[in-house]
Design a protein around this motif. Structure first.
Motif: not given
Length: 361
Positions: A60-65, A67-76, A190-194
């Protein structure tokens, strides 16, 4: 064999490895072969061991530092398999994303990285969006102005990354196409601040911004390094005949970096643990630090460490997640004088405190 000859030979081997790595990833992407049950299980185990600390147990991302979500549709859906695998294998220089390929000092084999990248794409479950390979033209001056207005708060005034990824990172720009960058600007993550800018900026403005980000690249040329031998237990304690330092801890755990720097300068007795990946330790670390990566097993974490009044100080990049994990394991085993450098490794560097490379000159 002289050092220069050895370095040249190593450099040649490194770039052959890089080409072989990318060729294999491209071939795997073309084949799109499904993972076996055993490979999928291995990939999930590696994810939980090496990646979950920052990217989250469920990707889901943002657990530390940040780090981006690796579930985000637009990213993956837009990140090609070769981009994803190379990011895992070779990391993002000057960021908390370390290289995990064994030949760079990391803990994973080439097959493990291929398998993990395929598994991540599969688990994300998004149909791949094919993006153009054509360059995007835009006005750099306008793009620079837009970057300051719209992007710098999160990505940094020099695109160095603050709470969002570093966009001036050469490893990122070596694999990110113009269309990939533009898609992220238009659609957000998605699932990020972007957020998506397609309703806030015109197509020309988005092109200008894309062109500016692309202009930050200087090519990707990771400097090959000879991997140094790991310290022996007899060398774990820095200044073993020195006095114990006095530290003032926050929350009974975190020590200001200036106090640690002072202890080193005054030749106090202590143990420094670099809890980042072993590849990061090879690249640069605080003098005297020994690599105890966050993914070490609990039964091995204390091997060789003195269980007396010696202070054991851990650090990482996050600045706490990895070092907290290691210190928690040590405290569970009864180690008393333990602490974490509060500000982390990047702030240590920015403050001008000493660091050295893994291979001594």
């Amino acid at each position: 064999m002289t050092r220069s000859t050895k370095s040249a030979r190593f450099a040649g081997q490194f770039y052959i490895l890089l080409l072989f790595f990318l060729a294999n990833v491209a071939q795997a992407q073309t084949r799109n072969a499904p993972l076996t049950k055993i490979d999928a299980q291995r990939a999930e185990q590696n994810y939980q061991k090496y990646c979950a600390l920052c990217h989250g147990a469920d990707r889901e991302g943002n657990a530390a530092d940040y780090a981006p979500s690796l579930k985000s549709r637009s990213l993956m859906s837009t990140m090609p398999l070769n981009f994803l695998a190379s990011s895992i294998g070779f990391g993002r220089p000057n960021t908390a994303m370390a290289p995990y390929l064994a030949d760079t000092g990391g803990p994973m084999s080439m097959k493990d990285i291929f398998t993990l990248a395929i598994w991540l794409k599969y688990k994300a479950g998004h149909e791949t969006i094919e993006l153009s390979m054509e360059p995007i033209e835009g006005d750099l001056n306008t793009g620079a102005t837009l970057f300051v207005q719209k992007c710098s708060e999160c990505h940094g005034s020099k695109a160095e990354g603050v709470t969002a990824p570093a966009l001036a990172n050469p490893a990122f720009l070596a694999f990110a196409t113009d269309a990939y960058i533009k898609y992220a600007i238009e659609n957000g993550r998605e699932e990020t601040e972007m957020k998506a800018f397609k309703t806030q900026l015109s197509q020309q403005q988005i092109n200008d911004l894309t062109a500016y980000i692309r202009s930050l690249t200087s090519g990707w040329s990771p400097e090959p390094k000879e991997l140094s031998p790991y310290p022996e237990p007899k060398d774990y304690v820095t200044n073993p005949t020195g006095k114990n330092p006095t530290f003032t801890l926050k929350q009974e755990r975190y020590v200001p970096m200036e106090q640690v720097a002072k202890a080193i300068q005054e030749n106090n007795k202590l143990v420094l643990l670099d809890t980042r990946t072993s590849s990061e330790w090879h690249n640069a670390h605080i003098p005297g630090a020994i690599p105890i990566p966050y993914y070490i097993s609990e039964d091995k974490v204390a091997a060789g460490l003195p269980k007396d009044d010696t202070w054991i100080i851990a650090y990482c990049s996050c600045p706490h997640a990895a070092s907290d994990k290691v210190i928690n394991m040590l405290r569970k085993k009864g180690f008393k004088n333990t602490a974490v450098i509060d500000e982390g490794f990047f702030n240590w560097i920015n403050a001008g405190y000493p660091i050295i490379g893994g291979q001594p000159e």
